[in-house]
Motif scaffolding. Structure first.
Motif, mmCIF file in Angstrom:
data_model
loop_
_atom_site.group_PDB
_atom_site.id
_atom_site.type_symbol
_atom_site.label_atom_id
_atom_site.label_comp_id
_atom_site.label_asym_id
_atom_site.label_seq_id
_atom_site.Cartn_x
_atom_site.Cartn_y
_atom_site.Cartn_z
ATOM 1 N N LYS A 200 -5.666 0.898 11.532
ATOM 2 C CA LYS A 200 -4.269 0.241 11.314
ATOM 3 C C LYS A 200 -4.159 0.583 9.584
ATOM 4 O O LYS A 200 -3.104 1.141 9.117
ATOM 5 C CB LYS A 200 -4.502 -0.966 11.559
ATOM 6 C CG LYS A 200 -3.000 -1.804 11.421
ATOM 7 C CD LYS A 200 -2.901 -3.009 12.106
ATOM 8 C CE LYS A 200 -1.570 -3.609 11.845
ATOM 9 N NZ LYS A 200 -1.303 -4.755 12.501
ATOM 10 N N GLN A 201 -5.173 0.354 8.879
ATOM 11 C CA GLN A 201 -4.898 0.457 7.435
ATOM 12 C C GLN A 201 -5.054 2.182 7.262
ATOM 13 O O GLN A 201 -4.302 2.276 6.181
ATOM 14 C CB GLN A 201 -6.123 -0.107 6.524
ATOM 15 C CG GLN A 201 -6.253 -0.339 5.267
ATOM 16 C CD GLN A 201 -7.293 -1.024 4.494
ATOM 17 O OE1 GLN A 201 -8.352 -1.226 5.200
ATOM 18 N NE2 GLN A 201 -7.298 -1.079 3.224
ATOM 19 N N GLU B 246 -3.654 4.278 9.100
ATOM 20 C CA GLU B 246 -2.220 4.696 9.370
ATOM 21 C C GLU B 246 -1.263 4.354 8.564
ATOM 22 O O GLU B 246 -0.499 4.974 7.960
ATOM 23 C CB GLU B 246 -1.916 4.127 10.543
ATOM 24 C CG GLU B 246 -2.854 4.810 12.024
ATOM 25 C CD GLU B 246 -2.486 4.307 13.320
ATOM 26 O OE1 GLU B 246 -1.857 3.147 13.289
ATOM 27 O OE2 GLU B 246 -2.955 4.987 14.358
ATOM 28 N N GLN B 247 -1.718 2.854 7.845
ATOM 29 C CA GLN B 247 -0.605 2.579 6.598
ATOM 30 C C GLN B 247 -0.867 3.585 5.470
ATOM 31 O O GLN B 247 0.317 3.820 4.825
ATOM 32 C CB GLN B 247 -0.980 1.088 6.552
ATOM 33 C CG GLN B 247 -0.350 0.102 7.514
ATOM 34 C CD GLN B 247 -0.835 -1.287 7.320
ATOM 35 O OE1 GLN B 247 -1.888 -1.544 6.357
ATOM 36 N NE2 GLN B 247 -0.324 -2.278 7.898
ATOM 37 N N ILE C 151 1.205 6.596 6.211
ATOM 38 C CA ILE C 151 2.418 6.542 5.931
ATOM 39 C C ILE C 151 2.997 6.288 4.203
ATOM 40 O O ILE C 151 3.923 6.827 3.941
ATOM 41 C CB ILE C 151 2.731 5.057 6.670
ATOM 42 C CG1 ILE C 151 2.959 5.387 8.164
ATOM 43 C CG2 ILE C 151 4.408 4.848 6.259
ATOM 44 C CD1 ILE C 151 3.102 4.148 8.935
ATOM 45 N N SER C 152 1.966 5.468 3.745
ATOM 46 C CA SER C 152 2.186 5.189 2.257
ATOM 47 C C SER C 152 2.007 6.720 1.453
ATOM 48 O O SER C 152 2.989 6.939 0.831
ATOM 49 C CB SER C 152 1.238 4.456 1.468
ATOM 50 O OG SER C 152 1.649 3.175 2.125
#
Length: 172
Positions: free
Chosen positions: A34-35, A37-38, A41-42
């Motif tokens: 999850k991190q 993927e974040q 995205i960032s």
């Protein structure tokens, strides 16, 4: 053989346990999905921002280049105008210098004529002084002559009276 097989099994289990611990340690060092993927995205957002900044920079650079070209053309136009104005002023200065040289020559001629006229005036004054003295002498002579004439007229009148008195007496 059984003991050897047990020892091999024990060694394999120990290796497996060690590999399992290493895998767990690696997993602990890994970022959660999850991190991750974040972060992706960032990263994409930052890449988009960087792309936009790059495009903005290129647009600003192009605008600056166009402005620089316009400014340079304006400076060249102003320089040409200044050069033309300087050439016109230089021509005017040359004309003015020619006129001044002509005026200076005229003034020099006028000054020479003035000097001649001053000498002529001085000569005329000297001549006038001579004429004035001659006139004074002539006036004195005329006055003297008039006085003599007056005296002669008085003498003539007295003589006439005397003749007038003598003539009737001598006739009688």
């Amino acid at each position: 053989q059984l003991l050897e097989a047990k020892a091999n099994l024990s060694l394999a289990q120990t290796r497996h346990t060690l590999q399992l611990q290493q895998a767990k340690a690696q997993m602990n060092n890994m970022v959660p999905k999850k991190q991750f993927e974040q972060l992706q995205i960032s990263l994409r957002e930052e890449q988009c921002k960087a792309q936009q900044l790059q495009e903005n920079f290129q647009q600003q650079a192009e605008q600056a280049r166009r402005q620089l070209v316009r400014t340079q053309e304006e400076h060249e136009r102003l320089l040409r105008a200044a050069v033309e104005q300087a050439e016109g002023l230089e021509h005017n200065l040359s004309s003015a210098e020619a006129v001044l040289a002509e005026r200076a020559a005229q003034l020099k001629d006028a000054q020479a004529q003035l000097s001649k006229n001053k000498l002529l005036i001085e000569d005329l004054r000297e001549e006038n002084r001579g004429f004035a003295m001659a006139l004074q002498v002539a006036e004195l002579k005329q006055k003297s002559t008039e006085e003599k004439n007056q005296l002669l007229e008085e003498q003539a009148s007295a003589l006439k009276q005397l003749i007038g008195k003598i003539t009737p007496a001598s006739l009688s």
